[in-house]
Design a protein around this motif. Sequence first.
Motif, mmCIF file in Angstrom:
data_model
loop_
_atom_site.group_PDB
_atom_site.id
_atom_site.type_symbol
_atom_site.label_atom_id
_atom_site.label_comp_id
_atom_site.label_asym_id
_atom_site.label_seq_id
_atom_site.Cartn_x
_atom_site.Cartn_y
_atom_site.Cartn_z
ATOM 1 N N GLU A 28 63.429 59.603 -53.598
ATOM 2 C CA GLU A 28 62.001 59.454 -53.870
ATOM 3 C C GLU A 28 61.700 58.124 -54.562
ATOM 4 O O GLU A 28 60.629 57.539 -54.369
ATOM 5 C CB GLU A 28 61.485 60.625 -54.712
ATOM 6 C CG GLU A 28 61.443 61.968 -53.961
ATOM 7 C CD GLU A 28 62.783 62.709 -53.901
ATOM 8 O OE1 GLU A 28 63.805 62.144 -54.346
ATOM 9 O OE2 GLU A 28 62.797 63.845 -53.392
ATOM 10 N N GLN A 67 63.449 67.720 -56.294
ATOM 11 C CA GLN A 67 63.656 66.573 -55.409
ATOM 12 C C GLN A 67 64.764 66.866 -54.402
ATOM 13 O O GLN A 67 65.527 67.823 -54.555
ATOM 14 C CB GLN A 67 63.989 65.348 -56.258
ATOM 15 C CG GLN A 67 62.827 65.018 -57.218
ATOM 16 C CD GLN A 67 62.768 63.556 -57.589
ATOM 17 O OE1 GLN A 67 63.755 62.948 -57.931
ATOM 18 N NE2 GLN A 67 61.576 62.992 -57.527
ATOM 19 N N ARG A 104 61.646 64.501 -44.424
ATOM 20 C CA ARG A 104 61.613 63.548 -45.534
ATOM 21 C C ARG A 104 60.378 62.666 -45.480
ATOM 22 O O ARG A 104 59.719 62.424 -46.490
ATOM 23 C CB ARG A 104 62.867 62.675 -45.473
ATOM 24 C CG ARG A 104 62.862 61.542 -46.468
ATOM 25 C CD ARG A 104 63.980 60.582 -46.157
ATOM 26 N NE ARG A 104 64.078 59.515 -47.129
ATOM 27 C CZ ARG A 104 65.000 58.553 -47.064
ATOM 28 N NH1 ARG A 104 65.874 58.562 -46.077
ATOM 29 N NH2 ARG A 104 65.038 57.603 -47.968
ATOM 30 N N ARG A 147 57.115 62.388 -47.899
ATOM 31 C CA ARG A 147 56.730 61.106 -48.499
ATOM 32 C C ARG A 147 55.238 60.844 -48.284
ATOM 33 O O ARG A 147 54.529 60.399 -49.197
ATOM 34 C CB ARG A 147 57.568 60.015 -47.828
ATOM 35 C CG ARG A 147 57.387 58.661 -48.420
ATOM 36 C CD ARG A 147 58.411 57.711 -47.816
ATOM 37 N NE ARG A 147 58.235 56.388 -48.354
ATOM 38 C CZ ARG A 147 58.009 55.308 -47.610
ATOM 39 N NH1 ARG A 147 57.931 55.401 -46.289
ATOM 40 N NH2 ARG A 147 57.852 54.136 -48.190
ATOM 41 N N ARG A 184 52.915 62.720 -50.663
ATOM 42 C CA ARG A 184 53.032 62.478 -52.111
ATOM 43 C C ARG A 184 51.656 62.499 -52.796
ATOM 44 O O ARG A 184 50.723 61.877 -52.339
ATOM 45 C CB ARG A 184 53.709 61.130 -52.352
ATOM 46 C CG ARG A 184 54.114 60.919 -53.790
ATOM 47 C CD ARG A 184 54.965 59.681 -53.926
ATOM 48 N NE ARG A 184 56.248 59.849 -53.279
ATOM 49 C CZ ARG A 184 56.939 58.866 -52.700
ATOM 50 N NH1 ARG A 184 56.454 57.649 -52.658
ATOM 51 N NH2 ARG A 184 58.114 59.117 -52.152
#
Lengths: 428, 428
Positions: free
Chosen positions: A288, A368, B204, B208, B211
């Motif tokens: 991240e 995470q 992933r 992202r 977020r």
Amino acid sequence: MDREIEQPQNEGREPKRVSRRDVLKMGAVGGIGLLLGATGLKGLSLLDEPKPASAKPAPAAGTIPFYGAHQGGIVTPMQDYVCMGAFDFTTTSLETVRKLFKQWTDASARIAAGEGVADESGNALVPPADTGETIGLLPVRTTLTFGLGASFFDDRFGLAGKRPKALADIPAFKRDELVPEWSHGDVIVQVCANDPQVAFHAIRNLARIARGKAVLRWMQQGYQRSGLADPKGATPRNLLGFKDGTNNPAVGDADVAGEIVWAKGADGAPWMDGGSYMAVRRIRMRIEVWDRTTLGEQEATFGRHRDSGAPLGQAGEFDKADYAKTGKNGKPIIPADSHMALASMGGKVKIHRRGYSYSNGIDLRTGQLDAGLLFICFNRDPREQFIPMQEKLAASDRLNEYIQHVGSGIYAVLPGVREGGYIGDTLL
Amino acid sequence: MDREIEQPQNEGREPKRVSRRDVLKMGAVGGIGLLLGATGLKGLSLLDEPKPASAKPAPAAGTIPFYGAHQGGIVTPMQDYVCMGAFDFTTTSLETVRKLFKQWTDASARIAAGEGVADESGNALVPPADTGETIGLLPVRTTLTFGLGASFFDDRFGLAGKRPKALADIPAFKRDELVPEWSHGDVIVQVCANDPQVAFHAIRNLARIARGKAVLRWMQQGYQRSGLADPKGATPRNLLGFKDGTNNPAVGDADVAGEIVWAKGADGAPWMDGGSYMAVRRIRMRIEVWDRTTLGEQEATFGRHRDSGAPLGQAGEFDKADYAKTGKNGKPIIPADSHMALASMGGKVKIHRRGYSYSNGIDLRTGQLDAGLLFICFNRDPREQFIPMQEKLAASDRLNEYIQHVGSGIYAVLPGVREGGYIGDTLL
């Protein structure tokens, strides 16, 4: 068996054949396609008689024999998947260990050949010999590679005097955050294959055979992009998006492998002659954080351009890095603390890397991703290769901000097993 | 793009083509082999002009388009790998959710096409648009399938009145040992692909993009044997060593899919017309116990022979099970409490199973393997299909001794997205 085989101890030297009978055994056009397709035997016309393809490994679904001068899975061109299992003995009897290694040898040779670990009796009153999830599957280049951890040489088995000096304790590197449950082990087994179910099956069945003698201490599966997704076989990318392995030495060349990989047995451990030393590091990536980092900082961290893989300031992945070249600001274009600059060790120290990406879902403590690199390397003597390199990286690597070493192990990887022998027979 | 594509909404109906240009684009013989090999286009001679292969999916490394009447990954013939991610919103703004779904739509269409989630600017001063680990990889039949959990219809977004009745709360089944961190979620994304790195990359990058709006609640990867290891595409085996999926309905037939899989939107949720309902169960297998069980007990547990997959008392995998047939002891040859006998539901209730094996290393609490089945099924109305079936299994299944349900979720899988639309646009 007449199946075309890859000789791990001769890779890069002997021409290999795809036998006609093997192609026919594959049956349908689909099978032939796969057999040829994924191996990269590009010179082989579909209409020609099969002919030698120089220095090419076994077909992607084919067999790498378990027996040989060296173990497979070391200089063997990388398979797509790994399942790494570390075992601790629950027995203190050396005779029991010897018996287990013999059982593991038989099972491993069969697994590598794409067979179950033993013949099935079909007797309904006993458990099956093999757990069955790979029935009907091809061998997919499975290798099993056995190594001994430092703890194997403690006082349990009377072998302390045989511990090779090169099996050094890994020093506590700067920034290490090691978890004991993901580190070490009396015995390590690296299973590589072009199918993850096949790799898992191997560790599971070795654990089953070991019942009452040894237990799994840790297990980690890993992957790199498959041959299907990348039929041309470019350098794989790690989960930070960068090519990883560009500068790996050409260990298909026996001289290179001799210099970098194979233990000589000269330092008081003749039983390691033809073996190697494997360092395993479970390196968690702070995904991240990395993903919020600018492209410029990412490239400065690795010392390479992301897309092409070229050293900074160069155009091609395999162009030579110029560490002296400076930019407008007078500073080196490839930062001195970049991963590549440090890992190059001035060209004097080399290791053979063979790592895989891993991802284990979410870390429930932090929310995470638990993902990163199962770093695996082979070297002749870690005291001269892996350890000084990792010391340098641990001290200064710009990449350290984005990674965390959470597991660690170093293992004496045994020499290959000759047919009729067993794993560890040079020691035991 | 001219790449040969698989129309998920038409599978099993329309003949498909491999375009000549596509074959040429693959380049080397190896590429062609792969292209043909792993697709099972067995009728296609290597010398013929490409011609229709009826009811065959896209090449193993090819593209399944993201847009269509139904989402991909439901009646799509199974890919080799899954990465399943469940998200929880951190926003309470419906407008923000809508915006995220639009971003996810664009990214998903690109991922399915084998592209990064957005064009890269090359600007060194900003983070890359895509995380990069799939640069250069083929699309490998990637599908992304979005569903909404029951919690999405709580009071945060004002959509409680739109919750479909078929999105029923899963009852607490007998023997459930559910872990909240492995269950539920506001949104589920099932990514299937023929490469695990490609599947991971998708989740992933969706995380992202989310977020500040949503976070991953859980993620689990899974596999079945690869097309490379099993080019003929036999029924896959689960980690108990038995074939799993023999009796799956033929959802390639649109009538069958209409009856079993596709929601009609008639029960007060017209926005679900063309969607489906997915049940996900993380079913841990007590591997070590199973492996000590006799072959006879294993076969009685499933109701099938292990090696052939045939119903007990029959010879072939696809032979009809005879539940009335008795053995010498006067008892049914297929035990009434066997998994198959119970799951057959008298032939009246069917679901479309699409599960994957998983293995997560060692459970540190017990020292045993954390491995099992990521059970995934699709059905038109779980109240009439999945729930009654699971109630019956939970109560009586002989398999229960060897498994443990530790995760659970049920999701309203949205209808397909038309080009120009976005995920969930029929609801939002």
